[in-house]
Design an enzyme around this catalytic site. Structure first.
Site, short mmCIF file in Angstrom:
data_model
loop_
_atom_site.label_atom_id
_atom_site.label_comp_id
_atom_site.label_asym_id
_atom_site.label_seq_id
_atom_site.Cartn_x
_atom_site.Cartn_y
_atom_site.Cartn_z
N LYS A 53 13.31 -25.92 21.96
CA LYS A 53 13.79 -26.38 23.27
C LYS A 53 14.72 -27.58 23.09
CE LYS A 53 9.88 -24.37 25.63
NZ LYS A 53 8.53 -24.50 26.18
N GLN A 97 4.49 -29.00 27.43
CA GLN A 97 4.23 -27.81 26.60
C GLN A 97 2.75 -27.42 26.71
OE1 GLN A 97 6.62 -25.98 24.89
NE2 GLN A 97 4.93 -24.55 24.61
N ASP A 120 10.06 -25.65 34.56
CA ASP A 120 9.31 -24.49 34.06
C ASP A 120 8.95 -23.53 35.20
OD1 ASP A 120 8.91 -24.00 31.39
OD2 ASP A 120 7.23 -25.40 31.17
#
Ligand code: NAP
Length: 284
Positions: A53, A97, A120
């Site tokens: 990422k 995460q 997200d």
């Protein structure tokens, strides 16, 4: 039947390049798009995802702020960091995460992220916005599936779309997005009485069941488009999906490979959400 392999690697590259150009235009206006990436603990798989990422951010000219917290971080400490990042006007997106260590309640953490920075798309308000057709962040993997179809000139409107798997991060939002594109959608799960009978009706079949090579040729209609979300490592250490590619591909009109299908799209759509956050945050 000759089939088209949907090239997620090439399409994701295209999307990242578009993001880079948009980020460059924002920079010229004095806006530096910034993503805060939080990792708790040192799970090796999470480490790889986080590194990928950050690398994608670099490629796209997006600034990434990295927070690597120790495994024993308390829920309170993590929530307090999220609170600071929520308040920081320089930060456009916040990504935590997953999975998190067991002392931390994931739902609480997801809900603590400002919905205007929820790149997200996991916040219940983002999910609700998708459900009711309002503006909001869409979770990256399902958003990537729609981009793969659109950019491969595969019509969704009016098609029989079947999604196998109903997780909050893949199956459910994929079904809602296909519906938004005017597909006729059926969502299947482990209690579906006769899965094969349902999947065989699909013009577009999205598979996210988390079981290696689960979908074989007898689950698929001749000429269907098959999108394989699964990622597994087989006994020889090779990557494979939820679909048995070798038996299914000859029956399809188009299919995604694993690797190189849905996988690379997830990060590309994260970049796309980061870029979109500048405008989207004004509307939500
Ligand atoms: P998940 O949370 O484990 O959900 C799996 C879903 O499949 C559940 O809804 C389950 O039904 C359903 N299912 C399981 N066995 C089934 C069966 N025999 N028949 C019908 N449905 C069945 O998985 P996920 O997070 O959605 O991920 C799915 C796969 O995609 C995994 O392989 C994961 O590694 C991969 N993935 C890839 C990406 C990417 O970037 N490419 C991103 C996320 C996930 P119930 O609800 O009834 O239990």
């Amino acid at each position: 039947m000759s089939y088209q392999i949907i090239d997620g690697k090439a399409i994701s590259k295209q999307i990242k390049e578009e993001c880079r150009l948009k980020a460059e235009r924002y920079k010229a206006q004095g806006i530096e798009i910034t993503l805060a990436v939080i990792q708790v603990g040192s799970d090796p798989a999470s480490g790889v995802y986080v590194r990928n990422k950050k690398r994608a951010c670099e490629e796209c000219g997006i600034k990434s702020l990295s927070y690597e917290l120790p495994e024993e971080t308390s829920e309170e400490e993590l929530l307090s960091l999220i609170g600071r990042l929520n308040a920081d006007r320089e930060v456009n997106g916040i990504l935590v995460q997953l999975p998190l260590p067991e002392q931390i309640d994931e739902d609480k953490v997801i809900q603590a992220i400002d919905v205007a920075k929820d790149v997200d798309g996991f916040h219940p308000m983002s999910a609700g916005a998708l459900c009711t057709g309002q503006k909001g962040f869409v979770s990256c993997t399902p958003a990537g599936i729609i981009e793969l179809l659109k950019r491969s000139n595969i019509e969704i409107s009016g098609k029989e779309c079947v999604v196998a798997g109903r997780s909050n991060i893949v199956g459910k939002p994929a079904a809602l997005l296909l519906l938004r594109e005017n597909g006729t959608v059926t969502l299947c799960h482990s209690k579906t009485a006769d899965l094969k009978e349902v999947t065989k009706r699909a013009d577009i079949l999205v598979v996210a069941v988390g079981r290696p090579k689960f979908i074989t040729a007898d689950y698929v209609k001749e000429g269907a488009v098959v999108i394989d979300v699964g990622i597994h490592r087989n006994e020889n250490g090779k990557l494979c999906g939820d679909v048995d590619f070798d038996s299914v591909a000859p029956k399809c009109s188009a299919i995604t490979p694993v690797p190189g299908g849905v996988g690379p799209m997830t990060i590309a759509m994260l970049m796309s959400n980061c870029v979109a956050s500048v405008d989207l945050s004004k509307d939500i």
